[in-house]
Design a protein around this motif. Sequence first.
Motif, PDB file in Angstrom:
ATOM      1  N   GLN A  33       0.823  -1.202   0.000  1.00  0.00           N
ATOM      2  CA  GLN A  33       0.000   0.000   0.000  1.00  0.00           C
ATOM      3  C   GLN A  33       0.858   1.253   0.000  1.00  0.00           C
ATOM      4  OE1 GLN A  33      -3.253  -0.301  -0.466  1.00  0.00           O
ATOM      5  NE2 GLN A  33      -3.436   1.919  -0.660  1.00  0.00           N
ATOM      6  N   ASP A 179      -4.168   1.579  -6.586  1.00  0.00           N
ATOM      7  CA  ASP A 179      -4.052   0.309  -5.858  1.00  0.00           C
ATOM      8  C   ASP A 179      -5.200  -0.627  -6.233  1.00  0.00           C
ATOM      9  OD1 ASP A 179      -5.876   2.037  -4.686  1.00  0.00           O
ATOM     10  OD2 ASP A 179      -5.567   1.228  -2.670  1.00  0.00           O
ATOM     11  N   LEU A 180      -5.307  -0.925  -7.525  1.00  0.00           N
ATOM     12  CA  LEU A 180      -6.448  -1.687  -8.033  1.00  0.00           C
ATOM     13  C   LEU A 180      -6.049  -3.056  -8.587  1.00  0.00           C
ATOM     14  CD1 LEU A 180      -8.069   1.257 -10.058  1.00  0.00           C
ATOM     15  CD2 LEU A 180      -8.756   0.467  -7.777  1.00  0.00           C
ATOM     16  N   SER A 182      -4.483  -5.601  -7.477  1.00  0.00           N
ATOM     17  CA  SER A 182      -4.548  -6.806  -6.640  1.00  0.00           C
ATOM     18  C   SER A 182      -5.971  -7.213  -6.282  1.00  0.00           C
ATOM     19  CB  SER A 182      -3.744  -6.590  -5.357  1.00  0.00           C
ATOM     20  OG  SER A 182      -4.275  -5.501  -4.617  1.00  0.00           O
ATOM     21  N   GLU A 183      -6.963  -6.430  -6.689  1.00  0.00           N
ATOM     22  CA  GLU A 183      -8.354  -6.745  -6.357  1.00  0.00           C
ATOM     23  C   GLU A 183      -8.962  -7.660  -7.420  1.00  0.00           C
ATOM     24  OE1 GLU A 183     -10.787  -3.393  -5.309  1.00  0.00           O
ATOM     25  OE2 GLU A 183      -9.090  -2.309  -4.427  1.00  0.00           O
ATOM     26  N   HIS A 184      -9.523  -8.795  -6.983  1.00  0.00           N
ATOM     27  CA  HIS A 184     -10.099  -9.763  -7.912  1.00  0.00           C
ATOM     28  C   HIS A 184     -11.383 -10.360  -7.346  1.00  0.00           C
ATOM     29  CE1 HIS A 184      -5.774  -9.780  -9.057  1.00  0.00           C
ATOM     30  NE2 HIS A 184      -6.285  -9.824 -10.271  1.00  0.00           N
ATOM     31  N   SER A 229     -11.452  -8.737 -12.596  1.00  0.00           N
ATOM     32  CA  SER A 229     -10.489  -7.670 -12.309  1.00  0.00           C
ATOM     33  C   SER A 229     -11.042  -6.333 -12.797  1.00  0.00           C
ATOM     34  CB  SER A 229      -9.163  -7.936 -13.031  1.00  0.00           C
ATOM     35  OG  SER A 229      -8.646  -9.197 -12.734  1.00  0.00           O
ATOM     36  N   TYR A 230     -10.398  -5.258 -12.385  1.00  0.00           N
ATOM     37  CA  TYR A 230     -10.647  -3.981 -13.031  1.00  0.00           C
ATOM     38  C   TYR A 230     -10.114  -4.081 -14.456  1.00  0.00           C
ATOM     39  CZ  TYR A 230     -11.694  -1.733  -8.563  1.00  0.00           C
ATOM     40  OH  TYR A 230     -12.274  -1.376  -7.374  1.00  0.00           O
ATOM     41  N   TRP A 325      -8.428 -16.794  -6.131  1.00  0.00           N
ATOM     42  CA  TRP A 325      -9.518 -15.826  -5.995  1.00  0.00           C
ATOM     43  C   TRP A 325     -10.696 -16.445  -5.252  1.00  0.00           C
ATOM     44  CZ3 TRP A 325      -9.232 -14.649 -11.926  1.00  0.00           C
ATOM     45  CH2 TRP A 325      -8.038 -13.972 -12.189  1.00  0.00           C
ATOM     46  N   LYS A 328      -9.767 -16.660  -1.463  1.00  0.00           N
ATOM     47  CA  LYS A 328      -9.793 -15.343  -0.811  1.00  0.00           C
ATOM     48  C   LYS A 328     -11.216 -14.835  -0.629  1.00  0.00           C
ATOM     49  CE  LYS A 328      -5.191 -13.930  -2.332  1.00  0.00           C
ATOM     50  NZ  LYS A 328      -4.413 -13.029  -3.223  1.00  0.00           N
ATOM     51  N   GLU A 329     -12.062 -15.093  -1.637  1.00  0.00           N
ATOM     52  CA  GLU A 329     -13.453 -14.631  -1.534  1.00  0.00           C
ATOM     53  C   GLU A 329     -14.210 -15.413  -0.472  1.00  0.00           C
ATOM     54  OE1 GLU A 329     -17.120 -13.644  -4.602  1.00  0.00           O
ATOM     55  OE2 GLU A 329     -15.060 -13.787  -5.361  1.00  0.00           O
ATOM     56  N   LYS A 332     -13.499 -14.078   2.969  1.00  0.00           N
ATOM     57  CA  LYS A 332     -14.154 -12.813   3.303  1.00  0.00           C
ATOM     58  C   LYS A 332     -15.611 -13.022   3.724  1.00  0.00           C
ATOM     59  CE  LYS A 332     -11.434  -9.901   0.155  1.00  0.00           C
ATOM     60  NZ  LYS A 332     -11.496  -9.068  -1.064  1.00  0.00           N
TER      61      LYS A 332
END
Length: 333
Positions: A33, A179-180, A182-184, A229-230, A325, A328-329, A332
């Motif tokens: 970060q 910081d986008l 790593s988001e999946h 992803s983005y 992915w 990790k999901e 959460k």
Amino acid sequence: MQIRKKSMIAVMTIITLFISNVSVQAEEDLSQQEKYQERLQLYKKMEAVTHVPWYWLAGADAYERGIRNARKDRDAAEGLISIYFSPKEWAGPLNPNLTSDNPSVISIFGGVGLDGNGDGKASIHNDEDVLFTFANYLGRFGHDDENVKIGLWEYYHRDQAVNIINGHARIFKKYGRIDLESEHAFPVPLQYNYSYNNTWGDRRGWGGRRIHEGTDIFADYRTPVRATSYGIVELKGWNKYGGWRVGIRDLSNTYHYYAHLSSFEEDLDVGNIVAPGEVIGYVGSSGYGKPGTEGKFPPHLHYGLYRDNGYSEWSYDPYPSLKSWERKEKAKS
């Protein structure tokens, strides 16, 4: 007196090496970060100096980071900035000293390297110098989006490079942060019934002998399919192999391929920006024929990943990414 002078030189050398090692260690100790924050600060600092919008610099840097990760002939970036210059490019093709950081000498030999932080040196190892050199080049063509695109084409001489960087820049501009990457998200909602195995590389016979370039995720008809992803929607439409399919380019230059859909999400179109978890279509069994062909196999999502190395693209196994992915999901929820 001579001994004292040598001793002083030795001490200064040790101090210099110590400071250098501390700097390297500090760089290594930064959290991911913090790295994003420092990169963004560098982009905005260079925007203030060169008037090239920060999101274009961020887009080009993200593109080059993806290129470095996809190629074996380029080392990982030493610092925060991944924009690459060869030593010959930087110092000048006829410069007898390709490690020179003297701006005047570099200029004499036709090198591109510039001093970006005002320390009197143009170092290929300094983030500010590298980013300033790149931004200064783009700034020669103008500072509005269209002229920056012209500058990018003159720099890369590749339409796809300009298109990918343009997509990255649009995403960064929209969200105002970098910081986008790593988001999946997993491509189907976890609460739906689905199953998948590692089928990458399996033989396929329809339409000629070929290998399976993806992972099949079996699910019921009309199960939502989500962006992982983005990214930018690069392709939408029919393919005789993939049926109704969508292609999305993410911030690491990776192309995500979603095939055999029953339909697309309403208002999804080429050029759209999508975020992880955003619905882009629905599971089906389309393909293996002319437009509209359905039902030649059980409903499933074919999900593929393709890496761009600056020259071409090739497929790689998406199964490890999908498992990561999904895991990790689940953690959460």
